[in-house]
Design an enzyme around this catalytic site. Structure first.
Site, PDB file in Angstrom:
ATOM      1  CB  VAL A   1       1.967  -0.068   3.924  1.00  0.00           C
ATOM      2  CG1 VAL A   1       1.958  -1.016   5.007  1.00  0.00           C
ATOM      3  CG2 VAL A   1       1.604   1.137   4.699  1.00  0.00           C
TER       4      VAL A   1
ATOM      5  N   GLY B   1       0.854  -1.185   0.079  1.00  0.00           N
ATOM      6  CA  GLY B   1       0.082  -0.034   0.160  1.00  0.00           C
ATOM      7  C   GLY B   1       0.817   1.165   0.200  1.00  0.00           C
TER       8      GLY B   1
ATOM      9  CE  LYS C   1       1.842   5.900   7.665  1.00  0.00           C
ATOM     10  NZ  LYS C   1       0.774   6.603   8.610  1.00  0.00           N
TER      11      LYS C   1
ATOM     12  CG  PHE D   1       2.479  11.789   5.207  1.00  0.00           C
ATOM     13  CD1 PHE D   1       2.725  13.189   4.878  1.00  0.00           C
ATOM     14  CD2 PHE D   1       1.062  11.976   5.835  1.00  0.00           C
ATOM     15  CE1 PHE D   1       2.065  14.453   5.049  1.00  0.00           C
ATOM     16  CE2 PHE D   1       0.362  13.257   6.079  1.00  0.00           C
ATOM     17  CZ  PHE D   1       0.878  14.206   5.324  1.00  0.00           C
ATOM     18  N   GLY D   2       3.935   8.019   2.957  1.00  0.00           N
ATOM     19  CA  GLY D   2       4.876   6.862   2.724  1.00  0.00           C
ATOM     20  C   GLY D   2       4.185   5.560   2.174  1.00  0.00           C
TER      21      GLY D   2
ATOM     22  CG  ASP E   1      -7.133  10.621   6.332  1.00  0.00           C
ATOM     23  OD1 ASP E   1      -8.206  10.785   5.393  1.00  0.00           O
ATOM     24  OD2 ASP E   1      -6.219  10.053   5.918  1.00  0.00           O
TER      25      ASP E   1
END
Length: 1015
Positions: free
Chosen positions: A707, A700, A722, A704-705, A831
């Protein structure tokens, strides 16, 4: 001369006879072994025997005519010498403790008229030669241990008036010879073991008024002739279980003197004769537990009625008329004490005239009928009421607070209705209350702490309602006498009070199916009388307390579906009486025992604990792998060498890091001290775990990054990693926020963080990563909107059932409730969306990705203070509340909006950013416009298909049952989508609170489960 001789002879003979009586009495005294009142001390030489206590003699001849020693606690045996008292007319030893047999010598007492030996401990059989006492009027020998059949010879006692052998152990049938006892008025043989039918003899007795045959094994029908005896006052044949037949329509006319008509616990059928109202002397009408049907006739003439019990029949119409009008007739019965009519087919509302029933009423039972409407007001007029049962009806509305004024009330049964509102605080005034059963209603609010003021309350059942808030410690106090406490299937939150350990008399404790959290209080171990303990389906965490080892009498223990961790305690193996143990669906680990209850796979459940091993084969768990030090024993020298090398390597590594940090002096210091609460994992370990962060392990990508999936501990532990992208603005801030959030929270429905990594990669660049528990079933988004890639990868259909969606929706609501209301510092997620809801192996929802969280310190006004404005907090388009776009600060209602959109998406299958939603059109308005009539047109077609296929598999054609299923399914969808619409309102003030949404969703699930329509 001759006259003188004759008189002298008679005097000598008379003196001899008197001596015989005296000797017989002295023998009688000698057989008495217990005399606590010392009454036999008067039987001595200082007094003539005619003056001894209990003795009466004839005036002329000074012969004993009466021997009466009643209620003196005398013990011993009855001397056979009593048969020498040839002038004895009354022999009464009732209410003592005489034992052994009734002497057959009593049969020689031809003048005996009254034999009263009731309520002793006499055994053996009734002497058949009592038939020699031809003058007998009364044989009263009940309440002993006598056995055998009734001697048929007693039917020759033509002067017999009263025959009572009740409460013995007699067997056989009732002799037909008693038809000869034309003077008989009373025949009492209740509570023996007589069998056969009731003979057609009592109808021939013109003076007969009492027939008591309760509690035997009699069968057959009642001879019709007995109901032609106009003098009959008592007809009691209850508790025979197999008597049957109907009653004549003119019963009340042919037996006008009837006072007791008791036929309970048999198989009588037919209707209650209308003429029964003509038996105006009737005091007891006990017809319960039979097969009677029809309406209850008018009872307006029964002014003397004191007991009316007609429970457990088939009386009433069941829905075709008002069956309860007869209750108003009973207002004429001014001495009515017992009214019990539960377990019938009575239909209608409780009339207001109930308030006008006799103030003597002690028991009022109308449970398990089809009564609807509200509980009538004015019941406080029944101020002597001790027990009330309204259970198992369709009563609605509020519980009248006035019931709290019934100071003598000790039993209240109102469970299994549709009562709503609060439990009246006035119930705390019921100082004699011992049983309060209100479970399975629609009651709400908090459980009143005033119930703690009921000092004798032993049984309290409030399960299956809508109670919220915490379990007050005031409700559970040291002086409580609870034996049975059921608070299950509500919406109770908070911790289980430590004071529960003060309930030392508790035997049954059930708080399952709530929203309780925290650890299981160790103080429960003080409740050593517990036999049933059910804490399942909550959010308890931590280990199973060792203090529970003191519950050695426990029979049922359920801790399933919580968030418990640690190993299974060894003490559970030693619980001798434990018959059912449920530890399923927790986070328990280690070896499962194999002795005690663990030997029985049907009595023990451990499924859903993925880290357990061992146990009996039926559990199908992996074998435990034990690492023994004997496999590789290192010498002391080798250990020292290795330790030295490790020390040097560590020093060199530290120096290198220090040098490298100094060389990079322009770089900022690591800002993330927040991660220090997590155990550290090295960068090298993560590289190895992910095969160099291979794209094959990429599962994924976020704002911001990325996974990755990885394997730690030599491939034994699957993790999700993550990795933050430092090139993205705000990534470091996101990492800090997520660390701060996750180090302070822990919940079953939140993604669990395992570790953290903060350092440098091989190129010397900042590297930050969080290590999470891996969620086998991915994200909710992958299931709602599967891509072709995910389908090809999984090789399995990606669709959620109705049941799974409902459970996941509740999981998310529970997680938000925890974040908003139960954390030490309230947290707003900011979120919430399907990609941030992850699913474990059991399809339990876990909210993740806390990179945008905001902390809201509570204000002194018990509201929320705001840490910062939400300007710049974008969240995700489609899920972010409209007020954030206008600069409104972050608040919990923003998450509620996101939850509402999420809920609508889950059950319609439509994304809020789909092509169909352009301009002012959005998912909220789309669903709102379709409810309720067009609900089936907007729901996810997968759900419709699931329901249709489910019906077709059970029914190949349309049936009434399948129609009901579809109606309930449609109603459920309307309710669920209604929650989504209420949560996603554009105007914040119109939105539901997350607690209300959570409660309503749980109610929908509970109803479906109750209707057996949810797996």
């Amino acid at each position: 001369m001759h006259a003188f001789v004759l008189n002298s002879f008679l005097s000598l003979a008379l003196a001899g006879s008197n001596k015989t009586d005296k000797l017989a009495l002295l023998e009688f005294k000698a057989w008495i072994t217990t005399d606590p009142f010392g009454v036999m001390t008067s039987w001595n030489e200082t007094l003539h025997f005619c003056q001894w206590h209990g003795i009466t003699c004839s005036h002329r001849h000074k012969r004993v005519t009466t021997l009466t020693l009643r209620s003196l606690k005398l013990g011993g045996s009855i001397s056979p010498h009593v048969g020498n008292l040839s002038f004895l007319r009354v022999f009464s030893l009732s209410n003592n403790s005489f034992s052994h047999e009734i002497p057959s010598e009593i049969g020689r007492l031809r003048r005996l008229q009254h034999l009263g030996l009731q309520n002793n401990s006499l055994s053996g059989e009734i002497p058949a030669n009592l038939s020699g006492c031809s003058e007998l009027n009364y044989i009263i020998i009940g309440g002993n241990l006598l056995e055998g059949s009734i001697p048929k010879e007693l039917g020759t006692l033509l002067k017999l008036i009263k025959f009572n052998i009740a409460y013995n152990h007699h067997t056989g049938s009732i002799p037909y010879s008693f038809s000869n006892t034309s003077s008989l008025e009373v025949f009492g043989a209740a509570f023996n073991s007589l069998s056969g039918s009731i003979p057609d003899i009592f109808g021939r007795l013109t003076n007969f008024y009492f027939l008591g045959l309760d509690g035997n094994d009699l069968s057959g029908t009642i001879p019709p002739s007995i109901f032609n005896v106009s003098s009959l006052e008592t007809f009691a044949v209850g508790l025979n279980y197999n008597l049957q037949g109907t009653f004549p329509s003119n019963l009340g006319n042919s037996c006008p003197s009837l006072q007791t008509f008791a036929i309970s616990n048999n198989q009588f059928s037919g209707i209650i004769p209308v003429s029964i109202s003509n038996a105006s002397n009737l005091f007891e009408l006990a017809i319960h537990k039979n097969q009677l049907h029809g309406e209850v006739p008018s009872l307006k003439n029964l002014h003397n009625l004191g007991r009316f019990t007609l429970a457990i029949n088939h009386l009433g119409s069941g829905g075709t008329g008002d069956d309860l009008s007869f209750l108003c007739d009973l207002t004429n019965a001014t001495g009515l004490q017992y009214l019990e009519m539960g377990g019938n087919n009575f239909w209608g509302t409780l009339p207001q005239c109930l308030a006008n029933l006799s103030s003597s009423l002690v028991s009022f039972y109308v449970d398990y009928n089809s009564i609807f409407g509200s509980i009538p007001k004015g019941m406080e007029n029944l101020h002597n009421l001790e027990s009330i049962a309204l259970s198992g009806n369709r009563l609605s509305g509020l519980i009248p607070p006035e019931i709290g004024r019934l100071s003598k009330l000790y039993v209240v049964y109102m469970e299994k209705n549709s009562l709503s509102g609060n439990v009246p605080s006035s119930f705390g005034n019921l100082s004699r209350l011992t049983h309060l059963h209100l479970h399975d209603n629609n009651l709400q609010g908090t459980i009143p702490s005033t119930l703690a003021e009921c000092p004798y309350l032993m049984n309290l059942t409030l399960g299956g309602n809508n109670f919220t808030d915490i379990i007050s410690s005031e409700l559970i106090r040291s002086s409580s006498s609870y034996v049975h406490l059921d608070l299950s299937r509500n919406h109770l939150t908070g911790f289980l009070p430590m004071e529960v350990g003060q309930l030392i008399n508790l035997e049954h404790f059930d708080v399952s199916g709530n929203l309780l959290s925290g650890e299981i209080p160790p103080s429960l171990g003080s409740c050593k009388s517990i036999q049933y303990l059910d804490l399942q389906e909550n959010f308890f965490q931590g280990t199973i307390p060792t203090d529970l080892s003191s519950l050695r009498g426990i029979e049922t223990l359920s801790l399933a579906r919580n968030n418990l961790s640690g190993t299974i305690p060894k003490f559970l193996e030693n619980f001798t009486f434990l018959q059912s143990l449920n530890l399923s669906y927790n986070n328990l680990e280690g070896a499962v025992p194999i002795i005690g209850v663990f030997r029985n796979a049907t009595a023990t459940s451990v499924q859903g604990n993925t880290k357990l091993c061992g146990g009996i084969p039926e559990f199908q768990l992996p074998k435990c792998e034990f690492r023994h030090s004997s496999k590789r024993v290192l010498s002391l020298t080798l250990k020292l060498v290795i330790s030295l090398l490790c020390g040097l390597s560590g020093a060199f590594f530290s120096f290198a890091v220090l040098y490298f940090c100094c060389f990079r002096s322009k770089k900022k210091e690591d800002p993330s001290s927040d991660s220090e609460n997590f155990p550290k994992v090295s960068y090298q370990s993560l590289v190895k775990a992910t095969d160099g962060f291979s794209s094959a392990n990429l599962i994924g990508m976020g704002g911001f990054g990325s996974v990755y999936k990885g394997l730690l501990d030599q491939g034994e532990t699957t993790i999700a990693i993550k990795v933050l992208n430092h090139d993205r603005h705000g990534a470091s801030k996101s990492f800090i926020a997520e660390c701060e959030a996750l180090k302070n929270i822990r919940h079953r429905n939140l993604v669990k963080v395992l570790s953290a990594c903060s350092g440098f990669d091989y190129r010397g660049s900042d590297f930050k990563a969080l290590i999470y528990e891996f969620m086998v079933n991915g994200s909710l988004e992958e299931w709602l909107h599967p891509t072709q890639t995910s389908i090809d990868t999984d090789q399995r259909p990606r669709s959620l059932t109705f049941s799974q969606r409902l459970n996941i929706a509740i999981d998310v609501a529970v997680a938000l409730d925890y974040l908003h209301h139960l954390c030490h510092v309230p947290i707003v997620h900011c979120d919430l969306k399907p990609s941030n809801v992850l699913l474990d192996n059991d399809m339990i929802g876990h909210v993740g990705d806390f990179g945008l969280v905001r902390f809201l310190p509570r204000t002194l006004e018990d509201g929320f203070g705001n840490q910062s404005s939400s300007i710049g907090v974008k969240g995700t388009i489609g899920y972010t509340p409209p007020e954030y776009g206008m600069g409104h600060e972050v608040w919990p209602q923003g998450d509620v909006y996101s939850y509402g959109i999420l809920l609508l998406e889950m059950f319609t299958g439509k994304m809020p950013t789909g092509d169909m939603f352009q301009g002012s059109s959005n998912l909220h308005n789309f669903v709102k416009a379709a409810l309720p009539e067009q609900v089936l047109d907007i729901v996810d077609p997968v759900l419709i298909k699931e329901k249709v296929e489910g019906e077709m598999s059970a029914n190949q054609h349309l049936t009434e049952a399948s129609t009901t299923i579809r109606m309930t399914f449609e109603e459920s969808l309307i309710s669920i989508l209604g929650v989504g619409v209420a949560c996603s309102a554009d105007i914040p003030g119109e939105r539901s609170d997350i607690v209300d949404a959570m409660v309503e969703m749980c109610q929908i699930r509970n109803k479906l489960r109750a209707d057996k329509m949810l797996d």
